[in-house]
Design a protein around this motif. Structure first.
Motif, PDB file in Angstrom:
ATOM      1  N   TYR A   1      -3.385  79.161   8.285  1.00  0.00           N
ATOM      2  CA  TYR A   1      -3.743  80.287   9.137  1.00  0.00           C
ATOM      3  C   TYR A   1      -4.377  81.412   8.325  1.00  0.00           C
ATOM      4  O   TYR A   1      -3.895  81.787   7.266  1.00  0.00           O
ATOM      5  CB  TYR A   1      -2.504  80.804   9.866  1.00  0.00           C
ATOM      6  CG  TYR A   1      -1.854  79.729  10.702  1.00  0.00           C
ATOM      7  CD1 TYR A   1      -2.395  79.369  11.929  1.00  0.00           C
ATOM      8  CD2 TYR A   1      -0.724  79.054  10.237  1.00  0.00           C
ATOM      9  CE1 TYR A   1      -1.815  78.368  12.688  1.00  0.00           C
ATOM     10  CE2 TYR A   1      -0.138  78.052  10.996  1.00  0.00           C
ATOM     11  CZ  TYR A   1      -0.691  77.709  12.221  1.00  0.00           C
ATOM     12  OH  TYR A   1      -0.121  76.715  12.960  1.00  0.00           O
TER      13      TYR A   1
ATOM     14  N   PHE B   1      -7.428  83.122  17.447  1.00  0.00           N
ATOM     15  CA  PHE B   1      -6.330  82.478  18.165  1.00  0.00           C
ATOM     16  C   PHE B   1      -6.639  82.482  19.658  1.00  0.00           C
ATOM     17  O   PHE B   1      -7.500  83.219  20.136  1.00  0.00           O
ATOM     18  CB  PHE B   1      -4.999  83.193  17.909  1.00  0.00           C
ATOM     19  CG  PHE B   1      -5.034  84.669  18.225  1.00  0.00           C
ATOM     20  CD1 PHE B   1      -4.836  85.128  19.520  1.00  0.00           C
ATOM     21  CD2 PHE B   1      -5.281  85.605  17.222  1.00  0.00           C
ATOM     22  CE1 PHE B   1      -4.873  86.481  19.812  1.00  0.00           C
ATOM     23  CE2 PHE B   1      -5.327  86.961  17.502  1.00  0.00           C
ATOM     24  CZ  PHE B   1      -5.132  87.402  18.803  1.00  0.00           C
TER      25      PHE B   1
ATOM     26  N   TYR C   1      -2.830  83.160  24.769  1.00  0.00           N
ATOM     27  CA  TYR C   1      -1.986  82.672  25.861  1.00  0.00           C
ATOM     28  C   TYR C   1      -1.214  83.822  26.498  1.00  0.00           C
ATOM     29  O   TYR C   1      -1.009  83.853  27.710  1.00  0.00           O
ATOM     30  CB  TYR C   1      -1.001  81.631  25.335  1.00  0.00           C
ATOM     31  CG  TYR C   1      -1.652  80.345  24.878  1.00  0.00           C
ATOM     32  CD1 TYR C   1      -2.064  79.394  25.804  1.00  0.00           C
ATOM     33  CD2 TYR C   1      -1.861  80.084  23.521  1.00  0.00           C
ATOM     34  CE1 TYR C   1      -2.658  78.205  25.392  1.00  0.00           C
ATOM     35  CE2 TYR C   1      -2.454  78.896  23.104  1.00  0.00           C
ATOM     36  CZ  TYR C   1      -2.849  77.963  24.042  1.00  0.00           C
ATOM     37  OH  TYR C   1      -3.443  76.797  23.631  1.00  0.00           O
TER      38      TYR C   1
ATOM     39  N   ALA D   1      -3.728  85.414  13.620  1.00  0.00           N
ATOM     40  CA  ALA D   1      -3.048  84.395  14.419  1.00  0.00           C
ATOM     41  C   ALA D   1      -1.528  84.409  14.273  1.00  0.00           C
ATOM     42  O   ALA D   1      -0.801  84.427  15.275  1.00  0.00           O
ATOM     43  CB  ALA D   1      -3.600  83.013  14.075  1.00  0.00           C
TER      44      ALA D   1
ATOM     45  N   TYR E   1       0.124  87.442  15.764  1.00  0.00           N
ATOM     46  CA  TYR E   1       0.054  87.400  17.226  1.00  0.00           C
ATOM     47  C   TYR E   1       1.156  86.502  17.803  1.00  0.00           C
ATOM     48  O   TYR E   1       1.902  86.899  18.699  1.00  0.00           O
ATOM     49  CB  TYR E   1      -1.322  86.899  17.663  1.00  0.00           C
ATOM     50  CG  TYR E   1      -1.401  86.553  19.132  1.00  0.00           C
ATOM     51  CD1 TYR E   1      -1.525  87.548  20.092  1.00  0.00           C
ATOM     52  CD2 TYR E   1      -1.324  85.229  19.554  1.00  0.00           C
ATOM     53  CE1 TYR E   1      -1.575  87.235  21.441  1.00  0.00           C
ATOM     54  CE2 TYR E   1      -1.378  84.907  20.902  1.00  0.00           C
ATOM     55  CZ  TYR E   1      -1.497  85.912  21.841  1.00  0.00           C
ATOM     56  OH  TYR E   1      -1.539  85.595  23.178  1.00  0.00           O
ATOM     57  N   VAL E   2       1.282  85.283  17.270  1.00  0.00           N
ATOM     58  CA  VAL E   2       2.291  84.346  17.793  1.00  0.00           C
ATOM     59  C   VAL E   2       3.702  84.857  17.525  1.00  0.00           C
ATOM     60  O   VAL E   2       4.589  84.758  18.382  1.00  0.00           O
ATOM     61  CB  VAL E   2       2.089  82.939  17.181  1.00  0.00           C
ATOM     62  CG1 VAL E   2       3.199  81.995  17.639  1.00  0.00           C
ATOM     63  CG2 VAL E   2       0.731  82.367  17.578  1.00  0.00           C
ATOM     64  N   ASN E   3       3.923  85.418  16.346  1.00  0.00           N
ATOM     65  CA  ASN E   3       5.246  85.964  16.046  1.00  0.00           C
ATOM     66  C   ASN E   3       5.639  87.077  17.015  1.00  0.00           C
ATOM     67  O   ASN E   3       6.800  87.193  17.426  1.00  0.00           O
ATOM     68  CB  ASN E   3       5.293  86.490  14.613  1.00  0.00           C
ATOM     69  CG  ASN E   3       5.376  85.370  13.588  1.00  0.00           C
ATOM     70  OD1 ASN E   3       5.738  84.244  13.918  1.00  0.00           O
ATOM     71  ND2 ASN E   3       5.033  85.684  12.347  1.00  0.00           N
TER      72      ASN E   3
ATOM     73  N   ILE F   1       4.797  87.340  20.101  1.00  0.00           N
ATOM     74  CA  ILE F   1       5.197  86.747  21.385  1.00  0.00           C
ATOM     75  C   ILE F   1       6.712  86.573  21.419  1.00  0.00           C
ATOM     76  O   ILE F   1       7.372  86.928  22.411  1.00  0.00           O
ATOM     77  CB  ILE F   1       4.504  85.382  21.587  1.00  0.00           C
ATOM     78  CG1 ILE F   1       2.999  85.573  21.823  1.00  0.00           C
ATOM     79  CG2 ILE F   1       5.138  84.621  22.757  1.00  0.00           C
ATOM     80  CD1 ILE F   1       2.224  84.262  21.863  1.00  0.00           C
TER      81      ILE F   1
ATOM     82  N   PHE G   1       1.647  74.874  24.932  1.00  0.00           N
ATOM     83  CA  PHE G   1       1.705  75.778  23.784  1.00  0.00           C
ATOM     84  C   PHE G   1       3.116  76.312  23.589  1.00  0.00           C
ATOM     85  O   PHE G   1       3.676  76.264  22.485  1.00  0.00           O
ATOM     86  CB  PHE G   1       0.732  76.945  23.998  1.00  0.00           C
ATOM     87  CG  PHE G   1       1.046  78.168  23.187  1.00  0.00           C
ATOM     88  CD1 PHE G   1       0.712  78.235  21.841  1.00  0.00           C
ATOM     89  CD2 PHE G   1       1.699  79.262  23.767  1.00  0.00           C
ATOM     90  CE1 PHE G   1       1.012  79.363  21.081  1.00  0.00           C
ATOM     91  CE2 PHE G   1       2.002  80.387  23.022  1.00  0.00           C
ATOM     92  CZ  PHE G   1       1.664  80.428  21.672  1.00  0.00           C
ATOM     93  N   LEU G   2       3.712  76.793  24.683  1.00  0.00           N
ATOM     94  CA  LEU G   2       5.012  77.438  24.587  1.00  0.00           C
ATOM     95  C   LEU G   2       6.101  76.443  24.186  1.00  0.00           C
ATOM     96  O   LEU G   2       6.980  76.755  23.371  1.00  0.00           O
ATOM     97  CB  LEU G   2       5.354  78.090  25.934  1.00  0.00           C
ATOM     98  CG  LEU G   2       6.452  79.141  25.942  1.00  0.00           C
ATOM     99  CD1 LEU G   2       6.170  80.242  24.935  1.00  0.00           C
ATOM    100  CD2 LEU G   2       6.599  79.735  27.341  1.00  0.00           C
TER     101      LEU G   2
ATOM    102  N   GLU H   1       5.805  75.644  20.409  1.00  0.00           N
ATOM    103  CA  GLU H   1       6.183  76.798  19.596  1.00  0.00           C
ATOM    104  C   GLU H   1       7.692  77.029  19.629  1.00  0.00           C
ATOM    105  O   GLU H   1       8.312  77.314  18.592  1.00  0.00           O
ATOM    106  CB  GLU H   1       5.449  78.052  20.078  1.00  0.00           C
ATOM    107  CG  GLU H   1       3.956  78.064  19.777  1.00  0.00           C
ATOM    108  CD  GLU H   1       3.670  78.141  18.280  1.00  0.00           C
ATOM    109  OE1 GLU H   1       4.509  78.685  17.533  1.00  0.00           O
ATOM    110  OE2 GLU H   1       2.611  77.646  17.864  1.00  0.00           O
TER     111      GLU H   1
END
Length: 298
Positions: free
Chosen positions: A26, A33, A36, A58, A61-63, A65, A97-98, A101
């Motif tokens: 990443y 990214f 979502y 990326a 961003y995901v963290n 969430i 995706f969810l 993850e």
């Protein structure tokens, strides 16, 4: 070229950095990214949006969430997820995706499992809802087709009393053409929706070393489908209570790389063709049938 690029261009340093946990796929560059979960570049607010002081990269961003998810308790976790689920257009992709993850974070054990499990329950619930919606849509299309077909038949019967046979034949031909068009449309719609739905599931990616063995794999599944107990044991009872050609086609499409791009009805025909090609008089086929029977019943 940056210092990082220079280090990673040298295999020795690249391997050393990987060993110490400094190697990642990443980028730390902003963006890159799929959003979502909806986010805003603004000061933090007490709502369901994600907030960042500047465009995030990326991983950040995901963290965020999941950092945001862990702020909530009970049903508010579900409200948070449903807020973003409703905003994102591709529902199956969002759920996929969810799910991946969440599973990844549960395995790492660094997050609050109770809250992640609540989120995972919601994903499972939504996937079930999607399946029900697709079934309902297909059933409704079938009902509409049946009603139109019945109306067409009534029209032909009525005209038979007042028109010549040639007109009746023409009506029948028109009805058949209309029916074929509807069936084709239903098949296309169903195929698209099934592929969208199954994309949110965990599927296999089995690859054969030799493409020439693809037909033999189909034949093997057919032979497995037909395994039954010897008459001396359980009166020839079938091994599987339910295992149809459609099930074989679904297994091929979902789990074998060579068949993933094929339509389900195409694979059904393939299964039917291979069933007809199976030579049950062949010594190899007889030996395999016997071996399967002995494996399950001896």
């Amino acid at each position: 070229m940056s210092i990082k690029q220079r280090l990673f261009s040298h295999m020795l340093f690249r391997n050393m950095l990987a060993s110490f946990g400094y190697r990642s796929a990443y980028s730390s560059a902003a963006g890159g990214f799929i959003p979502y979960f909806a986010y805003r570049i603004a000061d933090y607010q007490q709502d369901f949006y994600l907030y960042f002081p500047k465009e995030p990269f990326a991983v950040r961003y995901v963290n965020e969430i999941f950092n945001k998810l862990c702020e909530y308790e009970g049903f508010d976790i579900i409200r948070y997820l449903e807020f973003h689920y409703n905003l994102y257009s591709n529902k199956a992709d969002f759920l996929r995706f969810l799910r991946y993850e969440i599973n990844d974070r549960l395995k790492k054990g660094r997050y609050q499992h109770r809250k992640l499990n609540a989120a995972l329950d919601w994903v499972t619930e939504k996937q079930s809802e999607l399946r029900d919606q697709i079934r309902e849509k297909i059933n409704q299309e079938q009902k509409n087709l049946e009603q139109e077909l019945a109306a067409g038949v009534r029209s032909i019967i009525q005209e038979t009393n007042t028109t010549a046979d040639i007109n009746t034949d023409q009506q029948a031909k028109t009805l058949v053409e209309k029916l074929s068009g509807h069936i084709d449309q239903i098949m296309r719609t169903t195929e698209t929706e099934l592929r969208e739905l199954t994309s949110s599931f965990s599927t296999g990616n089995i690859e054969l070393n030799n493409r020439n063995h693809e037909e033999l794999i189909v034949q093997l599944l057919i032979l497995l489908q037909k395994v039954q107990a010897p008459s001396s044991l359980q009166k020839g009872e079938q091994l599987f209570k339910k295992f149809s050609a459609t099930d074989i086609a679904a297994i091929l499409m979902l789990h074998f790389a060579a068949f993933k791009d094929k339509k389900i009805n195409t694979l059904q025909r393939k299964v039917s063709d291979q069933s007809e090609l199976l030579n049950y008089k062949s010594s190899k086929v007889k030996q395999l049938i016997q071996a399967l029977e002995e494996f399950f019943y001896h």
